[in-house]
Design a protein around this motif. Structure first.
Motif, PDB file in Angstrom:
ATOM      1  N   ALA A   1      30.909  61.404  61.102  1.00 32.07           N
ATOM      2  CA  ALA A   1      29.479  61.724  61.110  1.00 32.07           C
ATOM      3  C   ALA A   1      29.274  63.226  61.262  1.00 32.07           C
TER       4      ALA A   1
ATOM      5  N   ASP B   1      24.136  64.572  63.687  1.00 31.04           N
ATOM      6  CA  ASP B   1      23.924  63.133  63.878  1.00 31.04           C
ATOM      7  C   ASP B   1      24.590  62.642  65.158  1.00 31.04           C
ATOM      8  N   ARG B   2      25.776  63.147  65.435  1.00 37.27           N
ATOM      9  CA  ARG B   2      26.481  62.761  66.668  1.00 37.27           C
ATOM     10  C   ARG B   2      25.700  63.222  67.894  1.00 37.27           C
TER      11      ARG B   2
ATOM     12  N   GLU C   1      22.542  61.033  68.266  1.00 40.46           N
ATOM     13  CA  GLU C   1      22.859  59.685  68.744  1.00 40.46           C
ATOM     14  C   GLU C   1      23.187  59.683  70.239  1.00 40.46           C
ATOM     15  N   LYS C   2      23.990  60.627  70.683  1.00 40.62           N
ATOM     16  CA  LYS C   2      24.369  60.659  72.094  1.00 40.62           C
ATOM     17  C   LYS C   2      23.174  60.943  72.996  1.00 40.62           C
TER      18      LYS C   2
ATOM     19  N   GLU D   1      31.440  67.133  71.937  1.00 41.93           N
ATOM     20  CA  GLU D   1      30.980  67.958  70.823  1.00 41.93           C
ATOM     21  C   GLU D   1      31.185  69.442  71.117  1.00 41.93           C
TER      22      GLU D   1
END
Length: 109
Positions: free
Chosen positions: A2, A6-7, A10-11, A68
């Protein structure tokens, strides 16, 4: 895999249940390779921030995004507000221009 934005989205969504969430990839504003995903601004409005100071809010975001940050996110600007603060002032300040060295400077041109 991804995309990084986006990551991040989402988190933050899964951990903070925000009423407002915006993840802005600002990499293009910096001296990074094309399609780099290294510089982000996040706007997060969540009840989870009620009663927390700005440092505590940022620490919470950093904890959520620790993977991240370890995997290539170089810069993270955070606007974190409670719903009441957002209702009082929903402004998101513009990011300042990059003051880092340019690609040509790093190559000795």
């Amino acid at each position: 895999m991804a995309r990084m934005a986006d990551r991040i989205r989402e988190k933050l969504r899964d951990n903070l249940a925000p009423s407002v969430l915006d993840v802005i990839d600002e990499s293009r504003m910096h001296s990074v390779p094309k399609d780099a995903e290294t510089h982000f601004k996040v706007v997060v409005v969540s009840q989870a921030f009620d009663g927390l100071g700005r440092v505590q809010r940022h620490q919470a975001v950093y904890r959520i995004l620790k993977d991240e940050l370890a995997q290539g996110v170089h810069a993270l600007s955070i606007i974190s507000k409670s719903p009441a603060e957002w209702e009082a002032e929903a402004a998101v300040p513009a990011s300042p221009p990059c003051l880092g060295g340019s690609k040509s400077e790093s190559q000795g041109n």
